[in-house]
Scaffold this motif. Structure first.
Motif, PDB file in Angstrom:
ATOM      1  N   ASN A   1      35.005   7.249  -6.713  1.00 28.56           N
ATOM      2  CA  ASN A   1      36.308   7.920  -6.779  1.00 28.56           C
ATOM      3  C   ASN A   1      36.293   9.025  -7.840  1.00 28.56           C
ATOM      4  O   ASN A   1      35.238   9.317  -8.420  1.00 28.56           O
ATOM      5  CB  ASN A   1      37.439   6.897  -7.002  1.00 28.56           C
TER       6      ASN A   1
ATOM      7  N   ILE B   1      46.854   5.390   3.426  1.00 28.72           N
ATOM      8  CA  ILE B   1      45.945   6.539   3.508  1.00 28.72           C
ATOM      9  C   ILE B   1      46.439   7.526   4.574  1.00 28.72           C
ATOM     10  O   ILE B   1      45.757   8.486   4.896  1.00 28.72           O
ATOM     11  CB  ILE B   1      44.472   6.106   3.778  1.00 28.72           C
TER      12      ILE B   1
ATOM     13  N   PRO C   1      37.814  -5.336  -1.352  1.00 28.24           N
ATOM     14  CA  PRO C   1      36.820  -5.182  -0.288  1.00 28.24           C
ATOM     15  C   PRO C   1      36.677  -3.766   0.275  1.00 28.24           C
ATOM     16  O   PRO C   1      36.127  -3.613   1.355  1.00 28.24           O
ATOM     17  CB  PRO C   1      37.341  -6.136   0.787  1.00 28.24           C
TER      18      PRO C   1
ATOM     19  N   ALA D   1      34.435   3.114  11.421  1.00 33.97           N
ATOM     20  CA  ALA D   1      34.630   2.582  10.064  1.00 33.97           C
ATOM     21  C   ALA D   1      35.719   1.515   9.994  1.00 33.97           C
ATOM     22  O   ALA D   1      35.798   0.787   9.010  1.00 33.97           O
ATOM     23  CB  ALA D   1      34.947   3.723   9.104  1.00 33.97           C
TER      24      ALA D   1
END
Ligand code: HEC
Length: 142
Positions: free
Chosen positions: A109, A85, A118, A41
């Motif tokens: 979310n 994160i 993005p 990812a």
């Protein structure tokens, strides 16, 4: 000859033992999550800060960064920053963990909205989303 045979058997045992432990490690959600984040990812491309040479600053891995590129056409919702994160949920908030699992699984979310671009709208399987969050939780947040 017997000694050689014994050595061959020992080497074979060592080889098969290490193969077994690698397989066991891959069932570990944190290892799976690290693989998905770093090799699939590419979360760090946006969420990790870089040094002046453009290399990742591994000390602040995934701790948030300015987005280093702009869209060709104006996009009003464009986010200039990707938040940290690292260490998600490691202060005991299962709600935060669940919200990120949901975001990675559905693209929505906790308000039912996609994150701003993005940030991609991922559609990971539930177990992959859980693995990514397990890996993020294992990281230092500062
Ligand atoms: C192409 C850039 C990019 C990539 C790749 C990316 N993100 Fe993001 N991410 C962002 C931006 C920008 C935001 C801020 C969006 C906003 O403010 O709504 C964001 C926001 C988030 C948020 C907060 C969302 C919210 O609504 O609170 C989480 C969690 C997140 N990203 C996790 C990840 C994970 C995990 C990966 C990899 C699986 C990833 N991101 C990959 C750019 C990216």
């Amino acid at each position: 000859m017997l000694k050689l045979l014994a050595t061959v058997i020992t080497l074979f045992t060592v080889a098969t033992t290490s193969v077994t432990s690698v397989t066991a490690q891959n069932n570990n959600p944190i290892v799976r999550g690290q693989y998905l984040v770093e090799q699939v990812a590419m979360c760090a491309d946006c969420h990790s800060p870089r040094n002046e040479q453009g290399e990742f600053d591994r000390v602040h891995w995934l701790q948030g960064a300015p987005i280093g590129f702009k869209p060709i056409f104006p996009m009003p919702a464009w986010a200039e920053m990707a938040p940290s994160i690292a260490g998600i949920g490691n202060e005991g908030s299962t709600q935060e963990e669940e919200a990120v699992v949901k975001l990675l699984e559905t693209g929505l979310n906790s308000q039912g909205m996609p994150a701003r671009p993005p940030m991609p709208t991922y559609r990971l399987s539930h177990s992959d989303a859980v693995a990514v969050v397990a890996y993020l939780k294992s990281l230092n947040s500062n």
